[in-house]
Design an enzyme around this catalytic site. Structure first.
Site, PDB file in Angstrom:
ATOM      1  N   LYS A 126      19.252  -1.991  10.240  1.00 16.86           N
ATOM      2  CA  LYS A 126      19.430  -2.680  11.527  1.00 16.86           C
ATOM      3  C   LYS A 126      18.903  -4.110  11.447  1.00 16.86           C
ATOM      4  CE  LYS A 126      19.336   1.701  13.945  1.00 16.86           C
ATOM      5  NZ  LYS A 126      18.526   2.791  14.448  1.00 16.86           N
ATOM      6  N   GLN A 152      13.139   4.182  17.274  1.00 15.10           N
ATOM      7  CA  GLN A 152      13.783   4.989  16.244  1.00 15.10           C
ATOM      8  C   GLN A 152      13.372   6.461  16.381  1.00 15.10           C
ATOM      9  OE1 GLN A 152      16.067   3.747  13.909  1.00 15.10           O
ATOM     10  NE2 GLN A 152      16.403   5.895  13.459  1.00 15.10           N
ATOM     11  N   ASP A 210      20.458   1.408  22.896  1.00 14.31           N
ATOM     12  CA  ASP A 210      20.849   2.663  22.244  1.00 14.31           C
ATOM     13  C   ASP A 210      21.751   3.495  23.155  1.00 14.31           C
ATOM     14  OD1 ASP A 210      20.531   3.612  19.718  1.00 14.31           O
ATOM     15  OD2 ASP A 210      18.643   4.637  20.051  1.00 14.31           O
TER      16      ASP A 210
END
Length: 285
Positions: A53, A97, A120
Site C-alpha cells: 500500500k 490493517q 476501507d
C-alpha cells in the site's frame, strides 16, 4: 474455447496513471491526499500488504504514513490514536490493517474511524449506504472486482451471479454490489448443499473461500466470468487461487489469474477511495 484473462495488474496500472494525474491536479489547488495505515504487531502477511500500500501510494504521488504499534498495544490506546487521526485535518484516509491481536475488538476499531475517512469501506455507515445504493466508500476488494468485470464490457444486469463465501470483507459486499447492478445473486457457503448445481448455473462466479483449486472445470458454465479471490500457498510455496486455473481457463469466457488478478485492484481502489475522501473532506474538486 480459452478464456480471456482479466489482468488486475494491467488494469490497476492504467487506473493508477489516471489517479496520478488527478493528484497532480489537486496539488495545484494545495491538496495532497494523505493515507495513514495503522499496523498492530508484526504479522508477516500484514507487513507485506502494508508495504504494498505504501509503495502504491508513492507511485501516484500520494502522501502516506505507516504507524506501527507493538503487538501488546491495548484497545484503548489504539482507539485513542484513531481519535487523533480523525481530528487531524491533514489525514484524509485511515486504514487499520486486519487482523488485529486478540485483545482488540476489530468491530470497535472499525466503528471508531470517521466514516468520511473510512477508505476501507467497512464502517457500518458506509456499509449501510452501499446496501441502499447511496454514494459511499466501497470495500476495496469488491469495488475492484466490479471494476474488473466492467472493464471487459461484460453486461452485469440480468445475469446470474454466484458468490462462494460470505465474509464481511468480500463475499457479502460483492454480492450487494452485483445486486445494485441488477444481477440476480446467489450466495453459497460451507452449509450449502449441492453447491455444483449453483456454480454450473452462474454467468458470473466469484470464489472467495481460501481452498486451493476448489473449483474445477466441471463446476463452471461454458463462457462464464470467473473471479478468483483466493490466495493460497502450495506445499512448494507457489501462490495459487481457489479456482483450478489450468482446467477452468479452457471453459470460461473470462478468468482472473492468481497472482496478478484481484490483489493489485484492491490496493488501487484504496488509493481511489483516499482521493475521494480528500475531496469530500476539503470540498476541493
Amino acid at each position: 474455447m480459452t478464456a480471456e484473462i482479466i489482468s488486475g495488474k494491467e488494469l490497476a496500472s492504467e487506473i493508477k496513471q489516471d489517479l496520478a494525474k488527478e493528484i497532480e491536479r489537486l496539488k495545484v489547488k494545495n491538496l495532497i491526499p494523505k493515507l495513514v495505515v495503522v499496523l498492530v504487531g508484526d504479522n508477516p502477511a500484514s507487513l507485506s500488504y502494508v508495504k504494498g500500500k505504501e509503495k502504491a501510494a508513492a507511485e501516484i504521488g500520494m502522501d502516506s504514513e505507516v504507524i506501527t504499534l507493538p503487538v501488546e498495544t491495548t484497545e484503548a490506546d489504539l482507539l485513542a490514536l484513531l481519535d487523533e487521526l480523525n481530528d487531524n485535518d491533514a489525514v484524509h484516509g485511515i486504514l487499520v490493517q486486519l487482523p488485529l491481536p486478540d485483545q482488540i475488538n476489530e468491530q470497535k476499531v472499525i466503528d471508531r474511524i470517521n466514516p468520511k475517512k473510512d477508505v476501507d469501506g467497512f464502517h457500518p455507515i458506509n456499509i449501510g449506504k452501499m446496501m441502499t445504493g447511496e454514494d459511499s466508500f466501497l470495500p476495496c476488494t469488491p469495488y475492484g472486482i466490479i471494476t474488473m468485470i466492467k472493464s471487459k464490457g461484460v453486461e452485469i444486469e440480468g445475469k446470474h451471479a454466484v458468490i462462494i463465501g460470505r465474509s464481511n470483507i468480500v463475499g457479502k459486499p460483492v454480492g450487494q454490489l452485483l445486486l445494485n447492478e441488477n444481477a440476480t445473486v446467489t450466495y453459497c457457503h460451507s452449509k450449502t448443499e449441492n453447491m455444483q448445481k449453483y456454480t454450473q448455473a452462474a454467468d458470473i462466479l466469484i470464489v472467495a473461500i481460501g481452498k486451493e483449486n476448489f473449483i474445477k472445470q466441471e463446476d463452471v458454465k461454458e463462457g462464464a466470468v470467473i473471479i478468483d479471490v483466493g490466495i493460497n500457498r502450495t506445499e512448494e510455496g507457489k501462490l495459487t487461487g481457489d479456482v483450478d486455473f489450468a482446467e477452468v481457463v479452457e471453459k470460461a469466457g473470462y478468468i482472473t489469474p492468481v497472482p496478478g488478478g484481484v490483489g493489485p485492484m484492491t490496493i488501487t481502489m484504496l488509493l481511489s477511495n483516499t482521493i475521494k475522501a480528500a475531496k469530500g473532506l476539503t470540498g476541493i474538486e
